[in-house]
Motif scaffolding. Structure first.
Motif, PDB file in Angstrom:
ATOM      1  N   MET A   1      -7.619   8.316  -9.355  1.00 50.57           N
ATOM      2  CA  MET A   1      -8.228   7.711  -8.197  1.00 50.57           C
ATOM      3  C   MET A   1      -7.021   7.345  -7.053  1.00 50.57           C
ATOM      4  O   MET A   1      -7.775   7.177  -6.048  1.00 50.57           O
ATOM      5  N   TYR A   2      -5.873   7.326  -7.506  1.00 50.52           N
ATOM      6  CA  TYR A   2      -4.875   7.296  -6.359  1.00 50.52           C
ATOM      7  C   TYR A   2      -5.058   8.239  -5.075  1.00 50.52           C
ATOM      8  O   TYR A   2      -4.825   8.039  -3.966  1.00 50.52           O
ATOM      9  N   VAL A   3      -5.593   9.529  -5.287  1.00 51.98           N
ATOM     10  CA  VAL A   3      -5.774  10.524  -4.349  1.00 51.98           C
ATOM     11  C   VAL A   3      -6.735  10.187  -3.256  1.00 51.98           C
ATOM     12  O   VAL A   3      -6.377  10.685  -2.216  1.00 51.98           O
ATOM     13  N   TYR A   4      -7.522   9.182  -3.464  1.00 52.82           N
ATOM     14  CA  TYR A   4      -8.453   8.711  -2.397  1.00 52.82           C
ATOM     15  C   TYR A   4      -7.610   8.026  -1.311  1.00 52.82           C
ATOM     16  O   TYR A   4      -7.700   8.186  -0.242  1.00 52.82           O
ATOM     17  N   PHE A   5      -6.714   7.101  -1.761  1.00 46.47           N
ATOM     18  CA  PHE A   5      -5.919   6.413  -0.860  1.00 46.47           C
ATOM     19  C   PHE A   5      -4.754   7.516  -0.299  1.00 46.47           C
ATOM     20  O   PHE A   5      -4.632   7.312   0.985  1.00 46.47           O
ATOM     21  N   TYR A   6      -4.264   8.290  -1.002  1.00 43.00           N
ATOM     22  CA  TYR A   6      -3.503   9.118  -0.600  1.00 43.00           C
ATOM     23  C   TYR A   6      -4.167  10.073   0.516  1.00 43.00           C
ATOM     24  O   TYR A   6      -3.647  10.254   1.728  1.00 43.00           O
ATOM     25  N   LEU A   7      -5.269  10.646   0.499  1.00 41.98           N
ATOM     26  CA  LEU A   7      -5.913  11.466   1.367  1.00 41.98           C
ATOM     27  C   LEU A   7      -6.365  10.487   2.540  1.00 41.98           C
ATOM     28  O   LEU A   7      -6.318  10.971   3.886  1.00 41.98           O
ATOM     29  N   PHE A   8      -7.038   9.497   2.595  1.00 42.69           N
ATOM     30  CA  PHE A   8      -7.403   8.526   3.439  1.00 42.69           C
ATOM     31  C   PHE A   8      -6.128   8.154   4.274  1.00 42.69           C
ATOM     32  O   PHE A   8      -6.350   8.092   5.518  1.00 42.69           O
ATOM     33  N   VAL A   9      -4.987   7.735   3.719  1.00 44.48           N
ATOM     34  CA  VAL A   9      -4.116   7.093   4.443  1.00 44.48           C
ATOM     35  C   VAL A   9      -3.220   8.101   5.214  1.00 44.48           C
ATOM     36  O   VAL A   9      -2.762   8.133   6.240  1.00 44.48           O
TER      37      VAL A   9
ATOM     38  N   LEU B   1      -7.751  15.261  -7.648  1.00 42.54           N
ATOM     39  CA  LEU B   1      -9.223  15.420  -7.167  1.00 42.54           C
ATOM     40  C   LEU B   1     -10.027  16.607  -7.769  1.00 42.54           C
ATOM     41  O   LEU B   1     -10.977  16.315  -7.746  1.00 42.54           O
ATOM     42  N   ALA B   2      -9.417  17.568  -8.056  1.00 42.69           N
ATOM     43  CA  ALA B   2      -9.885  18.791  -8.649  1.00 42.69           C
ATOM     44  C   ALA B   2     -10.357  18.588 -10.053  1.00 42.69           C
ATOM     45  O   ALA B   2     -11.224  19.617 -10.591  1.00 42.69           O
ATOM     46  N   LEU B   3      -9.920  17.676 -10.753  1.00 37.13           N
ATOM     47  CA  LEU B   3     -10.344  17.303 -12.186  1.00 37.13           C
ATOM     48  C   LEU B   3     -11.592  16.499 -12.244  1.00 37.13           C
ATOM     49  O   LEU B   3     -11.659  15.573 -11.951  1.00 37.13           O
ATOM     50  N   PRO B   4     -12.571  17.305 -12.667  1.00 36.21           N
ATOM     51  CA  PRO B   4     -13.855  16.255 -12.960  1.00 36.21           C
ATOM     52  C   PRO B   4     -13.354  15.092 -14.143  1.00 36.21           C
ATOM     53  O   PRO B   4     -12.461  15.165 -14.930  1.00 36.21           O
TER      54      PRO B   4
ATOM     55  N   LEU C   1       0.216   3.449  -5.211  1.00 36.79           N
ATOM     56  CA  LEU C   1       0.639   4.887  -5.542  1.00 36.79           C
ATOM     57  C   LEU C   1       0.259   5.924  -4.401  1.00 36.79           C
ATOM     58  O   LEU C   1       1.341   6.605  -3.904  1.00 36.79           O
ATOM     59  N   GLY C   2      -0.763   5.696  -4.006  1.00 35.45           N
ATOM     60  CA  GLY C   2      -1.445   6.629  -3.045  1.00 35.45           C
ATOM     61  C   GLY C   2      -0.678   6.507  -1.504  1.00 35.45           C
ATOM     62  O   GLY C   2      -0.409   7.409  -0.893  1.00 35.45           O
TER      63      GLY C   2
ATOM     64  N   LEU D   1      -3.506   1.043   9.394  1.00 34.94           N
ATOM     65  CA  LEU D   1      -4.019   1.666   8.310  1.00 34.94           C
ATOM     66  C   LEU D   1      -5.304   0.686   7.719  1.00 34.94           C
ATOM     67  O   LEU D   1      -5.873   1.373   6.603  1.00 34.94           O
ATOM     68  N   LYS D   2      -5.745  -0.352   8.047  1.00 42.99           N
ATOM     69  CA  LYS D   2      -6.264  -1.304   7.374  1.00 42.99           C
ATOM     70  C   LYS D   2      -7.669  -0.495   7.538  1.00 42.99           C
ATOM     71  O   LYS D   2      -8.158  -0.728   6.221  1.00 42.99           O
ATOM     72  N   PRO D   3      -8.419   0.213   8.246  1.00 39.60           N
ATOM     73  CA  PRO D   3      -9.778   0.889   7.841  1.00 39.60           C
ATOM     74  C   PRO D   3      -9.629   1.859   6.926  1.00 39.60           C
ATOM     75  O   PRO D   3     -10.549   1.887   6.125  1.00 39.60           O
ATOM     76  N   ALA D   4      -8.647   2.759   7.037  1.00 39.71           N
ATOM     77  CA  ALA D   4      -8.404   3.518   6.088  1.00 39.71           C
ATOM     78  C   ALA D   4      -8.209   3.104   4.561  1.00 39.71           C
ATOM     79  O   ALA D   4      -8.673   3.366   3.576  1.00 39.71           O
ATOM     80  N   LEU D   5      -7.450   1.793   4.508  1.00 34.86           N
ATOM     81  CA  LEU D   5      -7.236   1.132   3.131  1.00 34.86           C
ATOM     82  C   LEU D   5      -8.523   0.481   2.714  1.00 34.86           C
ATOM     83  O   LEU D   5      -8.713   0.734   1.571  1.00 34.86           O
ATOM     84  N   ILE D   6      -9.344   0.125   3.475  1.00 34.76           N
ATOM     85  CA  ILE D   6     -10.658  -0.519   3.070  1.00 34.76           C
ATOM     86  C   ILE D   6     -11.555   0.355   2.665  1.00 34.76           C
ATOM     87  O   ILE D   6     -12.104   0.164   1.620  1.00 34.76           O
ATOM     88  N   SER D   7     -11.668   1.283   3.550  1.00 34.78           N
ATOM     89  CA  SER D   7     -12.462   2.669   2.940  1.00 34.78           C
ATOM     90  C   SER D   7     -12.145   3.013   1.721  1.00 34.78           C
ATOM     91  O   SER D   7     -13.171   3.295   0.561  1.00 34.78           O
ATOM     92  N   ALA D   8     -10.869   3.298   1.298  1.00 32.48           N
ATOM     93  CA  ALA D   8     -10.342   3.654   0.218  1.00 32.48           C
ATOM     94  C   ALA D   8     -10.801   3.023  -0.985  1.00 32.48           C
ATOM     95  O   ALA D   8     -11.034   3.350  -2.045  1.00 32.48           O
TER      96      ALA D   8
END
Length: 317
Positions: free
Chosen positions: A150-158, A98-101, A71-72, A192-199
């Motif tokens: 949690m998809y937002v982490y992939f979205y922002l990193f990618v 990401l803004a939602l606790p 998704l991200g 994108l591999k480094p970003a995907l691995i980090s996310a």
């Protein structure tokens, strides 16, 4: 000379924080839960609640990584390659989860999709049904909540990685006759591999540590975090520490695996040219599909947030 002295003085409080708030609690937990008797009691049988909790936590965390990545990454690539009206607004809306606790996000899904939630009860009243047509519960409800939050982490990193890619690489791939899918798979994914691995590492850790979603949606299914809470509530700190140690070791194993996978990605260079221009979306059919997709995306992202706002104005009782 002054900078060296300043670094020494700064090192002392940093060392104090690391020892007092990171190292000591971790060592204390390992000491409390480190006996073989406790491990044998926790995992005495393959059908025990702790074994099911271990399987559910790892299984849902891996599926969360896959679902959030799809998704991200898809959203980031779509916004990167396509140009249309309200694009900047949608890019901002896509980062809203990401803004939602964590607790607020889970409660929003409970009020919206739970058995007594707004949508199931609304459909029941609208179609005059005896029971609600659906309700979020079980492992798949936990997975859905995890992917949304949690998809937002992939979205922002990618998205950040895509902005640094040399657009001439994509143009060269197209000039050589590669299709869009081939370019994405053979050119973009390695970049994108480094970003995907980090996310992936971040999402897996957060999913393994998730407590509110399993507690409220999993029902009778066990998770490691819920088991830790149950043992702590019952006063059995030793078993609680043992399960905590198991959870920590799993996260460390995943961390080492991601570090090993990232070795081949560090040498890839994205180039120093400018980013490729986005492709404008024109045509009646394409605009129609885009409009439907935008509406679905907005509903998916904004309904939980709108639910929180709505419930905040509801009178008690």
């Amino acid at each position: 000379m002054l900078s060296k002295r300043l670094s020494y003085w700064l090192f002392i409080p940093v060392l104090f924080v690391l020892l007092g708030y990171v190292l000591y609690p971790s060592l204390r937990t390992f000491i409390l839960g480190g006996s073989l008797e406790q491990y044998s009691e926790v995992f005495a049988s393959w059908r025990s609640a702790n074994v099911r909790a271990l399987f559910n936590s790892v299984f849902i965390s891996l599926l969360t990584v896959i679902g959030a990545a799809v998704l991200g990454t898809s959203l980031a690539y779509f916004f990167y390659r396509c140009d249309f009206r309200f694009k900047k607004m949608l890019m901002s809306v896509a980062a809203l989860p990401l803004a939602l606790p964590p607790l607020v996000g889970v409660m929003a899904f409970l009020f919206l999709y739970g058995e007594s939630g707004i949508l199931p009860r609304g459909l029941k009243m609208l179609f005059n049904l005896d029971d609600v047509p659906f309700a979020f519960e079980g492992l798949w409800a936990v997975l859905f909540v995890h992917i949304y939050t949690m998809y937002v982490y992939f979205y922002l990193f990618v998205m950040a990685a895509l902005r640094g890619i040399d657009g001439s690489l994509l143009e060269a791939s197209a000039n050589l006759g590669a299709s869009s899918w081939t370019t994405f798979r053979r050119v973009l994914v390695p970049l994108l591999k480094p970003a995907l691995i980090s996310a992936s590492l971040l999402v897996f850790m957060i999913s393994m540590a998730s407590f509110t979603a399993p507690l409220l949606f999993a029902g009778t299914e066990n998770f490691l975090t819920v088991q830790i809470y149950n043992y702590k509530t019952n006063g059995d700190l030793g078993l609680s520490a043992t399960v905590s140690t198991v959870l920590t070791f799993i996260c460390l194993i995943f961390l080492l695996f991601m570090e090993w996978s990232n070795r081949n990605a560090r040498g890839i260079n994205a180039g120093k040219g400018t980013a490729s221009a986005a492709v404008p979306i024109r045509g009646g059919l394409a605009q129609a599909f885009l409009t439907v997709g935008v509406v679905i995306l907005l509903l998916f992202l904004l309904l939980p947030i709108a639910t929180v706002v709505l419930i905040s104005f509801a009178q008690e009782g």
